[in-house]
Design an enzyme around this catalytic site. Structure first.
Site, PDB file in Angstrom:
ATOM      1  N   SER A 104     -64.208 -10.067  12.821  1.00 25.01           N
ATOM      2  CA  SER A 104     -64.801 -11.337  12.371  1.00 25.01           C
ATOM      3  C   SER A 104     -65.964 -11.127  11.399  1.00 25.01           C
ATOM      4  O   SER A 104     -66.061 -11.824  10.384  1.00 25.01           O
ATOM      5  CB  SER A 104     -65.255 -12.178  13.563  1.00 25.01           C
ATOM      6  N   ALA A 107     -64.748 -10.042   8.055  1.00 23.17           N
ATOM      7  CA  ALA A 107     -63.988 -11.121   7.404  1.00 23.17           C
ATOM      8  C   ALA A 107     -64.943 -12.155   6.793  1.00 23.17           C
ATOM      9  O   ALA A 107     -64.741 -12.610   5.663  1.00 23.17           O
ATOM     10  CB  ALA A 107     -63.044 -11.787   8.401  1.00 23.17           C
ATOM     11  N   ASP A 148     -62.325  -1.560   8.848  1.00 20.68           N
ATOM     12  CA  ASP A 148     -62.323  -3.037   8.882  1.00 20.68           C
ATOM     13  C   ASP A 148     -62.375  -3.627   7.473  1.00 20.68           C
ATOM     14  O   ASP A 148     -61.542  -4.451   7.098  1.00 20.68           O
ATOM     15  CB  ASP A 148     -63.546  -3.563   9.663  1.00 20.68           C
TER      16      ASP A 148
HETATM   17  O1  PMV Z   1     -64.379  -3.193  17.220  1.00 18.09           O
HETATM   18  P1  PMV Z   1     -63.775  -3.133  15.859  1.00 18.09           P
HETATM   19  O2  PMV Z   1     -62.511  -3.881  15.724  1.00 18.09           O
HETATM   20  O3  PMV Z   1     -64.732  -3.372  14.745  1.00 18.09           O
HETATM   21  O4  PMV Z   1     -63.249  -1.632  15.643  1.00 18.09           O
HETATM   22  C1  PMV Z   1     -64.057  -0.532  15.650  1.00 18.09           C
HETATM   23  C2  PMV Z   1     -63.238   0.645  15.284  1.00 18.09           C
HETATM   24  C3  PMV Z   1     -63.887   1.976  15.588  1.00 18.09           C
HETATM   25  O5  PMV Z   1     -62.946   2.982  15.225  1.00 18.09           O
HETATM   26  C4  PMV Z   1     -64.198   2.091  17.063  1.00 18.09           C
HETATM   27  C5  PMV Z   1     -65.167   2.152  14.792  1.00 18.09           C
HETATM   28  C6  PMV Z   1     -64.962   2.346  13.294  1.00 18.09           C
HETATM   29  O6  PMV Z   1     -65.952   2.231  12.570  1.00 18.09           O
HETATM   30  O7  PMV Z   1     -63.836   2.653  12.853  1.00 18.09           O
END
Ligand code: PMV
Length: 315
Positions: A104, A107, A148
């Site tokens: 979120s 985004a 992300d």
């Molecule tokens: O919690 P999210 O969906 O933002 O995912 C984090 C993903 C990790 O691999 C745990 C951290 C990262 O920076 O990639």
């Protein structure tokens, strides 16, 4: 007036290990989106950011230096070459649940950056947008891998390795994921920090888990290319086991994962930072309804179905 949107995202394989240079696979979730709208306001009134969902008005010039949205706006205005404070009203709204592993924050930042660049007549290229959003994520999350901002800015399924340009991957047969919200906020910063402390205390043990996760992610790429749903499911279960070993799962997530498997999911795992947030379960036409119902009965707050492969464009 300029309106821009950005999708949510889900990590299919490789979270946490991706921070340590291993590959990960992620896909956009296009049915949940954040929206930013820029309109020209009265001359001399300056720039106002309006976060509609929390009814908060922010004046970027007066906001604290570390206010996340004000900071993203400043980065975007700089990149767009807008020197003086423009007389803009920038409204933000999002249908993406926060702290749930659906991206979120990235985004909202992506929608904001796109809207600012476009309103300033600058091209909102995915690589530019991704880079600006990464800089803001870095300030707030410490050591993000960049997955992300990449998957959201490109809005394509991605094979991601930190520091490298994103690649796409072949999908032999599109597949459906049930995305279930545990209703518990996922403390990504905390889990990333805990994984780092464990790695510092015993690098060999953590590296061995990351290595196994990397093998799973490579296997998943092949299984996805082959359209082998059974193999994808088994690899999701194997990835979940490694995430448990890293200490980022939790009893509520395990309960939901078990419920999905018992109801016929081909595989299930947490997605993202863990300890809360979302889990994903691989379903087919026969099991989708039963898995959705079982997840809700086991306490999931909501279940979305999303398809990976098929209509998406390639990078
Ligand atoms: O919690 P999210 O969906 O933002 O995912 C984090 C993903 C990790 O691999 C745990 C951290 C990262 O920076 O990639």
């Amino acid at each position: 007036m300029t309106t821009s949107t950005a999708s949510g995202k889900i990590i299919l394989f490789g979270e946490h290990a991706v921070v340590y240079g291993r590959p990960a696979i992620a896909a956009p979730v296009s049915q949940v989106r954040a929206t930013a709208t820029v309109t020209d306001g009265p001359a001399g009134k300056g720039c106002i950011l309006f976060a509609q969902d929390i009814d908060e008005e922010i004046r970027p010039t007066q906001a604290a230096a570390d206010h996340p949205l004000a900071l993203v706006l400043r980065l975007a205005l700089d990149a767009a070459g807008v020197q003086a404070e423009p007389d803009w009203r920038v409204a933000l709204t999002s249908g993406i649940p926060i702290a749930s592993g659906l991206g979120s924050g990235a985004a909202i930042s992506t929608a904001l950056v796109r809207a600012v660049l476009t309103h300033a007549n600058q091209p909102a290229l995915p690589e530019t947008v991704s880079h600006l959003v990464y800089r803001s994520e870095e300030l707030f999350h410490g050591t993000p891998s960049g997955i992300d901002n990449t998957v959201i800015a490109y809005e394509r399924p991605v094979w991601f390795v930190k520091g490298r340009p994103p690649e796409t991957f072949a999908v032999g047969r599109s597949f459906t994921l049930a995305i279930a919200d545990s209703g518990i906020a996922s403390p990504t910063k905390e889990t990333v920090g805990d994984v780092r402390r464990a790695w510092q205390a015993d690098p060999a043990a953590s590296e061995s888990i990351f290595h196994r996760i990397a093998d799973i992610v490579h296997g998943a790429r092949r299984a996805i290319a082959d359209g082998n749903w059974a193999a994808i499911g088994l690899l999701m279960n194997a990835n979940q086991q490694r995430l448990q070993e890293l200490g980022v799962s939790s009893p509520p997530l395990e309960k939901l994962i078990e419920a999905a498997r018992e109801a016929g999911a081909l595989g299930a795992k947490l997605s993202g930072g863990g300890r809360g947030g979302n889990l994903i379960a691989l379903v087919d036409g026969e099991s989708a309804g039963a898995v959705q119902a079982a997840l809700l009965a086991a306490g999931a707050k909501r279940v979305l179905l999303t398809q990976v492969g098929g209509a998406e464009k390639q990078i």
